[in-house]
Write an enzyme that holds these catalytic residues in place. Sequence first.
Site, mmCIF file in Angstrom:
data_model
loop_
_atom_site.group_PDB
_atom_site.id
_atom_site.type_symbol
_atom_site.label_atom_id
_atom_site.label_comp_id
_atom_site.label_asym_id
_atom_site.label_seq_id
_atom_site.Cartn_x
_atom_site.Cartn_y
_atom_site.Cartn_z
ATOM 1 N N GLY A 73 -8.435 -14.130 0.964
ATOM 2 C CA GLY A 73 -9.013 -13.265 1.973
ATOM 3 C C GLY A 73 -10.505 -13.102 1.729
ATOM 4 O O GLY A 73 -10.976 -13.235 0.591
ATOM 5 N N GLY A 122 -5.040 -15.019 -0.902
ATOM 6 C CA GLY A 122 -4.391 -15.023 0.399
ATOM 7 C C GLY A 122 -3.871 -16.376 0.821
ATOM 8 O O GLY A 122 -2.895 -16.474 1.575
ATOM 9 N N GLU A 145 -7.489 -12.173 -9.011
ATOM 10 C CA GLU A 145 -7.750 -10.833 -8.493
ATOM 11 C C GLU A 145 -8.186 -9.830 -9.562
ATOM 12 O O GLU A 145 -8.999 -8.945 -9.282
ATOM 13 C CB GLU A 145 -6.506 -10.298 -7.769
ATOM 14 C CG GLU A 145 -6.261 -10.914 -6.405
ATOM 15 C CD GLU A 145 -5.631 -12.298 -6.478
ATOM 16 O OE1 GLU A 145 -5.502 -12.935 -5.416
ATOM 17 O OE2 GLU A 145 -5.259 -12.737 -7.588
ATOM 18 N N ASP A 153 -1.665 -10.030 -5.087
ATOM 19 C CA ASP A 153 -0.949 -9.412 -3.967
ATOM 20 C C ASP A 153 -0.389 -10.498 -3.053
ATOM 21 O O ASP A 153 0.029 -11.542 -3.521
ATOM 22 C CB ASP A 153 -1.878 -8.447 -3.221
ATOM 23 C CG ASP A 153 -3.175 -9.111 -2.776
ATOM 24 O OD1 ASP A 153 -3.413 -10.269 -3.151
ATOM 25 O OD2 ASP A 153 -3.950 -8.475 -2.041
#
Length: 382
Positions: A73, A122, A145, A153
């Site tokens: 992302g 992502g 991350e 995530d």
Amino acid sequence: MALLNSFERDTNLVLVEEKLSTRIITLNRPQKLNSLNYDMVSELSTNLRAFEKQDNIKLVILKGNGNAFCAGGDAAAMVRFMTSGHWTFGATFYKKQLILDHLIATYEKPLVSIINGIVMGGGAGLSMNGRFCVVTENAVFAMPEASLGLFPDVGASHFLSRLPGFFGEYLGLTGARIGGGEMSACGLATHFVPSVHLPSLERELCRVNSANATVIGVILGLFAQKTPTREESAYRSLDVINECFSKNTIEEIFSALEYQAVNGDKWVLAAIKSMKSASPTSLKISLKSIRVGRKQDINQCLIREFRMASHTIRRTVNSDFYEGVRAMLLDKDKKPKWQPSKLELVTTEMVDQFFTKVDDEDWEDLQLRNKFGPAILGHAKL
């Protein structure tokens, strides 16, 4: 919402090709390594939902243009949104992205992701949650991350926790990069296909007029090859990884790694260096997330990860995500000032806070709807 939509006005960020009963979706933001923004997630969601309902479409192929499948992302853009507006801008993006990941995880037609370059964050959510994931010798996977003050995530607590032994903890805590051979060996990918054969593979897939996953699997198997892991690959030392990353706390994992460091293994030294530079809070919540994920289904993992992300971007406990993005992606001084700065200062109460519902009138839990009705699919039980 308007800010999220108006930030970038580039067109053709997602391309769609019609090939008989197959649809090929190509992420087309190569100058940004196909990192996902709000418009891209919206287009992907719209197209996938439409294709799933059309009987004449049997198969969907998802790939990236350029040197990346998807680098994740667009965290830098998201931080700019929230800094100039409200924290719920970020929550809106996360919610939309996790709902897309759930759609891919529960897709009713065969979906084949082809990774011939970088896949991180992502991008892993788009591919590792799906039924078929093809990688080549050019594939590079990482979940970095923790170095940004975040945590793995997009369903990572589900797919990392199901890797052999404690290899998922190793990847999630260190952000280590692995290649296509390792991805295939550990189960992050379903098939390894040399890049030279990708055009032939696509042509063969596009000839198929079947939504039978077994048929698609047979075709992929015809092109797939077994490839040895690299000599220096940490996966060859899975027994050592299991010994170190099976510990109950980050502090114990550090002690185990430092004990192993006397052997001079490069992957051990790299793991220690990476974890020392990461957010102490992120390390602790990442470990708990993966461990909890072992006992949850994909729905529960995504619901819980949305709670964790919401606390992160709301700054419930600290501002490590904003600081990590500043240091690594915006100012690029690579000198984040984490708060707290030491593992021993990150309390159990602080960690547990990330796993609770957000107490804010502008926030609501993630709702994942059953394809057969409007019922919410479960709760994020701990």
